[in-house]
Design an enzyme around this catalytic site. Structure first.
Site, short mmCIF file in Angstrom:
data_model
loop_
_atom_site.label_atom_id
_atom_site.label_comp_id
_atom_site.label_asym_id
_atom_site.label_seq_id
_atom_site.Cartn_x
_atom_site.Cartn_y
_atom_site.Cartn_z
N ARG A 144 49.36 -36.41 15.80
CA ARG A 144 49.54 -37.74 15.20
C ARG A 144 48.64 -38.74 15.94
O ARG A 144 48.69 -38.80 17.17
CB ARG A 144 51.01 -38.19 15.27
CG ARG A 144 51.94 -37.26 14.48
CD ARG A 144 53.27 -37.90 14.18
NE ARG A 144 53.17 -38.89 13.13
CZ ARG A 144 54.15 -39.74 12.81
NH1 ARG A 144 55.28 -39.72 13.49
NH2 ARG A 144 54.01 -40.61 11.83
N ASP A 178 54.36 -48.70 17.63
CA ASP A 178 53.68 -47.44 17.95
C ASP A 178 52.50 -47.67 18.89
O ASP A 178 52.09 -46.78 19.62
CB ASP A 178 53.19 -46.76 16.68
CG ASP A 178 54.39 -46.21 15.93
OD1 ASP A 178 55.03 -46.97 15.19
OD2 ASP A 178 54.72 -45.03 16.15
N GLY A 228 58.77 -41.20 16.05
CA GLY A 228 59.05 -42.41 16.85
C GLY A 228 58.21 -42.31 18.12
O GLY A 228 58.19 -41.25 18.77
N ALA A 229 57.52 -43.41 18.45
CA ALA A 229 56.51 -43.36 19.51
C ALA A 229 57.03 -42.82 20.86
O ALA A 229 56.47 -41.85 21.39
CB ALA A 229 55.88 -44.74 19.66
N GLN A 279 62.96 -43.69 6.94
CA GLN A 279 63.52 -43.68 8.29
C GLN A 279 64.66 -44.69 8.41
O GLN A 279 65.56 -44.54 9.22
CB GLN A 279 62.43 -44.01 9.33
CG GLN A 279 61.41 -42.92 9.54
CD GLN A 279 60.19 -43.13 8.67
OE1 GLN A 279 60.26 -43.71 7.60
NE2 GLN A 279 59.05 -42.63 9.11
N LYS A 290 55.41 -49.10 11.80
CA LYS A 290 55.62 -48.45 10.50
C LYS A 290 55.11 -49.30 9.34
O LYS A 290 55.30 -50.53 9.34
CB LYS A 290 57.11 -48.15 10.34
CG LYS A 290 57.53 -47.49 9.05
CD LYS A 290 56.74 -46.25 8.70
CE LYS A 290 56.73 -45.21 9.79
NZ LYS A 290 55.70 -44.16 9.57
O1 MRU Z 1 56.25 -42.23 11.43
P1 MRU Z 1 57.31 -42.50 12.46
O2 MRU Z 1 58.68 -42.31 11.95
O3 MRU Z 1 57.03 -41.76 13.75
O4 MRU Z 1 57.13 -44.05 12.78
C1 MRU Z 1 57.99 -44.63 13.71
C2 MRU Z 1 57.82 -46.09 13.84
O5 MRU Z 1 56.96 -46.70 13.25
C3 MRU Z 1 58.73 -46.78 14.83
O6 MRU Z 1 59.05 -48.06 14.38
C4 MRU Z 1 58.00 -46.87 16.17
O7 MRU Z 1 57.59 -45.61 16.58
C5 MRU Z 1 58.81 -47.50 17.21
S1 MRU Z 1 59.96 -46.38 17.81
C6 MRU Z 1 60.81 -46.90 19.13
#
Ligand code: MRU
Length: 344
Positions: free
Chosen positions: A89, A235, A47-48, A194, A246
């Site tokens: 990442r 993100d 999550g970002a 997720q 995502k």
């Molecule tokens: O691969 P992830 O689980 O890190 O991806 C997360 C997402 O795409 C979330 O929707 C995004 O980070 C927003 S989180 C507040």
């Protein structure tokens, strides 16, 4: 109180191991920045905003790990740690944001002792501010949702994707707390789920009415009038309003457009990348085994080719509004986003 995803305690970083959810709620403790880098890479934390703060904590750990006695030596040690953390990442811009902020604080300090003290204090402040920002964003966004709305969300943009409270799920929490009766539809979010493992888990944990659907039921749900509005996190958001989130978000937004259902994005200003153009953004490609199996169970033939992008881009014309801690940006996005930063 919603879950606390990552925190700094006694010179160590404690985080929920999200790979074990929803079956086991386990906390892991790290004292080495390399462990934090590995945790980001392997999605122990994801999550970002959560990886932005984890990166900052990782770099703070690095400052404590170094035995440098001169400022310049400590800075080069931290620059090396920053590179290792940054390379974990590529898509979420919050990671670079968190790392850059900590290096800025380190460079401004005048001695080794001051660097260590200031970077730890600043990383902790970033974690506290994350929760405050999410709560403000929640309030700003809650005005866009009505009593009895059913809100669809994709992936996990909740407490588990931030330090606490969440971005998209923060808006959902704030809407509920404002007295409105709401329901949530969460997509499963293949390949690593997720939505079912994390969003369904944390909403259920907080007593919010949530129904889980397979990703393939997005069109069905909208066509059958089950969805009033949609909200997702991000993100990375470009100055033009292009939203990276995502994988599958673009499908949800396109389907929402087809059914004239408002599609909202919630993200803090730290998720905006005001410099890059769409062609500059690297979409993380993850390993094929995430697609050829579910958990330990194989669900595809051996040796099959896999395409497994972790994120996609939703163009601004599909977005009804971008909710931030400084207000809600609407089309034309380039202008309204600029105004949000001027208000900063
Ligand atoms: O691969 P992830 O689980 O890190 O991806 C997360 C997402 O795409 C979330 O929707 C995004 O980070 C927003 S989180 C507040």
């Amino acid at each position: 109180m919603s879950l606390k995803t990552v925190e700094w305690k006694d010179n160590s970083v404690i985080m929920i191991d999200q790979t074990k959810l929803p079956n086991i709620l386990e906390y892991v403790t790290y004292t080495d920045y390399n462990q934090v880098a590995e945790a980001i890479r392997t999605l122990v934390v994801r999550g970002a905003p959560a990886i932005g703060v984890s990166g900052a904590f990782g770099l703070a750990l690095a400052s404590l790990q170094s035995d440098a006695t001169e400022k310049n030596d400590l800075i080069s040690y931290m620059e090396n740690a920053k590179k290792i953390l940054f390379e974990t990442r590529p898509t979420a811009v919050n990671l670079a944001w968190g790392l850059d902020k900590i290096m800025e604080v380190a460079n401004e300090a005048s001695s080794v002792e001051e660097i260590k003290k200031n970077v730890v204090a600043h990383a902790k402040k970033m974690a506290e501010e994350d929760i405050q920002i999410n709560m403000t964003m929640g309030k700003n966004g809650s005005q866009l949702f009505n009593d009895n709305d059913t809100i669809m969300t994709h992936c996990n943009a909740g407490a588990l994707a931030t330090v606490g409270y969440g971005t998209a799920l923060g808006v959902i929490r704030a809407t509920k707390d404002s007295g409105k009766n709401i329901k949530v539809i969460a997509t499963e979010t293949r390949p690593i789920q997720q939505g079912s493992r994390l969003t369904a888990f944390e909403l259920k944990h907080d007593g919010i009415d949530v129904s889980l659907i397979p990703d393939t039921a997005v069109g069905y749900s909208m066509a059958n009038g089950l969805v009033d509005k949609i909200i997702v996190g991000a993100d990375r958001i470009l100055r033009t309003g292009h939203v990276y989130n995502k994988i599958g978000t673009y499908q949800v937004a396109t389907m929402a457009n087809q059914h004239e259902i408002p599609f909202y994005v919630a993200a803090p200003l730290s998720t905006f990348d005001m410099k890059s153009n769409p062609e500059d953004v690297i979409i993380e490609q993850r390993k094929g085994s995430e697609v050829t199996g579910i958990g330990d169970k194989k669900t595809a033939p051996d040796g099959i080719n896999v395409i497994n992008p972790a994120f996609d881009m939703t163009p601004p014309e599909l977005i009804a509004g971008i909710i931030t801690e400084k207000g809600v940006a609407k089309a034309p996005f380039e202008e309204s986003i600029k105004k949000l930063f001027q208000a900063n």
